[in-house]
Design a protein around this motif. Structure first.
Motif, PDB file in Angstrom:
ATOM      1  N   VAL A 116      -1.454   0.643 -10.035  1.00  0.00           N
ATOM      2  CA  VAL A 116      -1.015   0.695 -11.138  1.00  0.00           C
ATOM      3  C   VAL A 116      -0.138   1.122 -12.004  1.00  0.00           C
ATOM      4  N   GLY A 117      -0.030   2.170 -12.132  1.00  0.00           N
ATOM      5  CA  GLY A 117       0.759   2.915 -12.754  1.00  0.00           C
ATOM      6  C   GLY A 117       2.580   2.919 -12.449  1.00  0.00           C
ATOM      7  N   ALA A 173       0.720  -1.302   0.329  1.00  0.00           N
ATOM      8  CA  ALA A 173      -0.208   0.252   0.292  1.00  0.00           C
ATOM      9  C   ALA A 173       0.762   1.123   0.066  1.00  0.00           C
ATOM     10  N   ARG A 174       1.852   1.061   1.069  1.00  0.00           N
ATOM     11  CA  ARG A 174       2.579   2.533   0.913  1.00  0.00           C
ATOM     12  C   ARG A 174       3.541   2.393  -0.442  1.00  0.00           C
ATOM     13  N   TRP A 175       4.515   1.647  -1.144  1.00  0.00           N
ATOM     14  CA  TRP A 175       4.741   1.353  -1.969  1.00  0.00           C
ATOM     15  C   TRP A 175       3.880   1.624  -3.474  1.00  0.00           C
ATOM     16  N   ALA A 176       2.945   1.543  -3.264  1.00  0.00           N
ATOM     17  CA  ALA A 176       2.061   1.813  -4.529  1.00  0.00           C
ATOM     18  C   ALA A 176       1.721   3.067  -4.026  1.00  0.00           C
ATOM     19  N   ALA A 177       1.594   4.422  -3.017  1.00  0.00           N
ATOM     20  CA  ALA A 177       1.512   5.578  -3.138  1.00  0.00           C
ATOM     21  C   ALA A 177      -0.760   6.248  -3.792  1.00  0.00           C
ATOM     22  N   GLY A 178      -0.907   5.390  -4.003  1.00  0.00           N
ATOM     23  CA  GLY A 178      -1.672   5.813  -4.009  1.00  0.00           C
ATOM     24  C   GLY A 178      -2.829   5.429  -5.668  1.00  0.00           C
ATOM     25  N   ILE A 236      -4.543  -4.714 -13.473  1.00  0.00           N
ATOM     26  CA  ILE A 236      -3.432  -5.464 -14.478  1.00  0.00           C
ATOM     27  C   ILE A 236      -2.291  -7.248 -13.845  1.00  0.00           C
ATOM     28  N   PHE A 237      -3.704  -7.227 -12.788  1.00  0.00           N
ATOM     29  CA  PHE A 237      -3.416  -9.076 -12.149  1.00  0.00           C
ATOM     30  C   PHE A 237      -3.928  -9.444 -13.203  1.00  0.00           C
ATOM     31  N   VAL A 238      -2.934 -10.559 -14.365  1.00  0.00           N
ATOM     32  CA  VAL A 238      -3.902 -11.951 -14.674  1.00  0.00           C
ATOM     33  C   VAL A 238      -3.476 -13.172 -13.618  1.00  0.00           C
ATOM     34  N   PRO A 239      -4.887 -14.186 -13.225  1.00  0.00           N
ATOM     35  CA  PRO A 239      -4.424 -15.447 -12.385  1.00  0.00           C
ATOM     36  C   PRO A 239      -3.776 -16.102 -13.629  1.00  0.00           C
ATOM     37  N   VAL A 240      -3.388 -17.070 -13.016  1.00  0.00           N
ATOM     38  CA  VAL A 240      -3.087 -18.247 -13.941  1.00  0.00           C
ATOM     39  C   VAL A 240      -3.798 -19.069 -14.301  1.00  0.00           C
ATOM     40  N   GLY A 241      -4.001 -19.505 -15.646  1.00  0.00           N
ATOM     41  CA  GLY A 241      -5.057 -20.082 -16.624  1.00  0.00           C
ATOM     42  C   GLY A 241      -5.880 -19.108 -16.713  1.00  0.00           C
ATOM     43  N   GLU A 242      -6.190 -17.563 -16.778  1.00  0.00           N
ATOM     44  CA  GLU A 242      -6.742 -16.605 -17.376  1.00  0.00           C
ATOM     45  C   GLU A 242      -5.826 -15.920 -18.464  1.00  0.00           C
ATOM     46  N   ALA A 283      -3.576  -2.080 -17.975  1.00  0.00           N
ATOM     47  CA  ALA A 283      -4.599  -1.828 -17.071  1.00  0.00           C
ATOM     48  C   ALA A 283      -5.897  -2.492 -18.552  1.00  0.00           C
ATOM     49  N   ALA A 284      -7.067  -3.191 -17.988  1.00  0.00           N
ATOM     50  CA  ALA A 284      -8.037  -3.559 -18.214  1.00  0.00           C
ATOM     51  C   ALA A 284      -9.397  -4.212 -17.175  1.00  0.00           C
ATOM     52  N   GLY A 285     -10.357  -3.648 -17.482  1.00  0.00           N
ATOM     53  CA  GLY A 285     -11.243  -4.171 -16.323  1.00  0.00           C
ATOM     54  C   GLY A 285     -11.897  -2.520 -15.322  1.00  0.00           C
ATOM     55  N   SER A 286     -13.022  -2.746 -14.934  1.00  0.00           N
ATOM     56  CA  SER A 286     -13.111  -1.954 -14.038  1.00  0.00           C
ATOM     57  C   SER A 286     -13.652  -1.843 -12.923  1.00  0.00           C
ATOM     58  N   ALA A 287     -13.659  -3.880 -12.371  1.00  0.00           N
ATOM     59  CA  ALA A 287     -13.856  -4.565 -10.852  1.00  0.00           C
ATOM     60  C   ALA A 287     -12.792  -4.183 -10.482  1.00  0.00           C
ATOM     61  N   GLY A 288     -13.346  -4.700  -9.388  1.00  0.00           N
ATOM     62  CA  GLY A 288     -12.107  -4.479  -7.844  1.00  0.00           C
ATOM     63  C   GLY A 288     -11.152  -4.056  -7.613  1.00  0.00           C
ATOM     64  N   PHE A 289     -10.254  -3.465  -6.935  1.00  0.00           N
ATOM     65  CA  PHE A 289      -9.029  -2.114  -6.882  1.00  0.00           C
ATOM     66  C   PHE A 289      -8.032  -2.937  -6.933  1.00  0.00           C
ATOM     67  N   GLY A 290      -6.833  -1.887  -6.755  1.00  0.00           N
ATOM     68  CA  GLY A 290      -5.105  -1.816  -5.740  1.00  0.00           C
ATOM     69  C   GLY A 290      -4.819  -3.094  -7.349  1.00  0.00           C
TER      70      GLY A 290
END
Length: 187
Positions: free
Chosen positions: A95-96, A87-92, A151-157, A140-147
């Protein structure tokens, strides 16, 4: 132990509350977020979750469980960073910041980690963990979720967590896995 019906989550993050409510149907879960939360200065996710759970126990209603949750992302190319400092590393701008950190990197493996520590009314403690392996997309793609979800693509997806949506997260996310482990541990 019997399954708790009430859980006080030591957090001020409504997104975490929403995910736990979806992952633990039938439970009453409320945030115990105050203006004086404890410092998250542990060396591990479990350390930070325990700090929050013990703090939450002091402020939770009698008879309920208190839980602390800590989670983050670990990138292989960054030696496991940002980890507990996500959280601190991401500084708000998670994704960027991640896209910038991995610019030009071929190794894009990551994993979400979640640890929940729950302290019962009697002081007994349960630790539950969940992980979700994946890779970081190039954009980045998609609008659901947060954080980091866009940009997170799960294994198998082939789609990001943000594209897969909240229904998918309910059973597959690192937080959902930790919640399921918690439910089993206290049943």
């Amino acid at each position: 132990m019997t399954a708790p019906r009430t859980l006080a989550l030591a957090s001020r993050n409504p997104h975490k509350l929403e995910e736990l409510l979806r992952a633990l149907p039938g439970w009453e879960i409320a945030l115990v977020g105050r203006d004086d939360p404890p410092p998250e200065n542990g060396a591990t996710f479990e350390d930070n979750a325990r700090i929050k759970a013990r703090w939450g126990r002091l402020h939770a209603p009698p008879g309920s469980w208190a839980a602390g949750e800590d989670s983050g992302i670990e990138a292989t190319a960054l030696g496991g960073a940002p980890g507990v400092h996500s959280a601190r590393w991401a500084a708000g701008d998670p994704v960027g910041r991640m896209l910038e950190a991995l610019a030009g990197e071929e190794e894009r493996g990551v994993r979400y980690v979640c640890v929940v520590v729950a302290v019962g009314p009697d002081g007994g403690e349960v630790v539950a963990r969940g992980t979700l392996e994946g890779t970081i997309a190039r954009e980045a793609a998609g609008s659901a979720g947060f954080g980091f979800d866009p940009i997170f693509v799960p294994v198998g997806e082939t789609r990001t967590v943000a594209q897969l949506g909240d229904d998918w997260k309910r059973t597959h996310s690192h937080r959902a896995q930790a919640a399921a482990a918690l439910a089993l541990a206290v049943s």
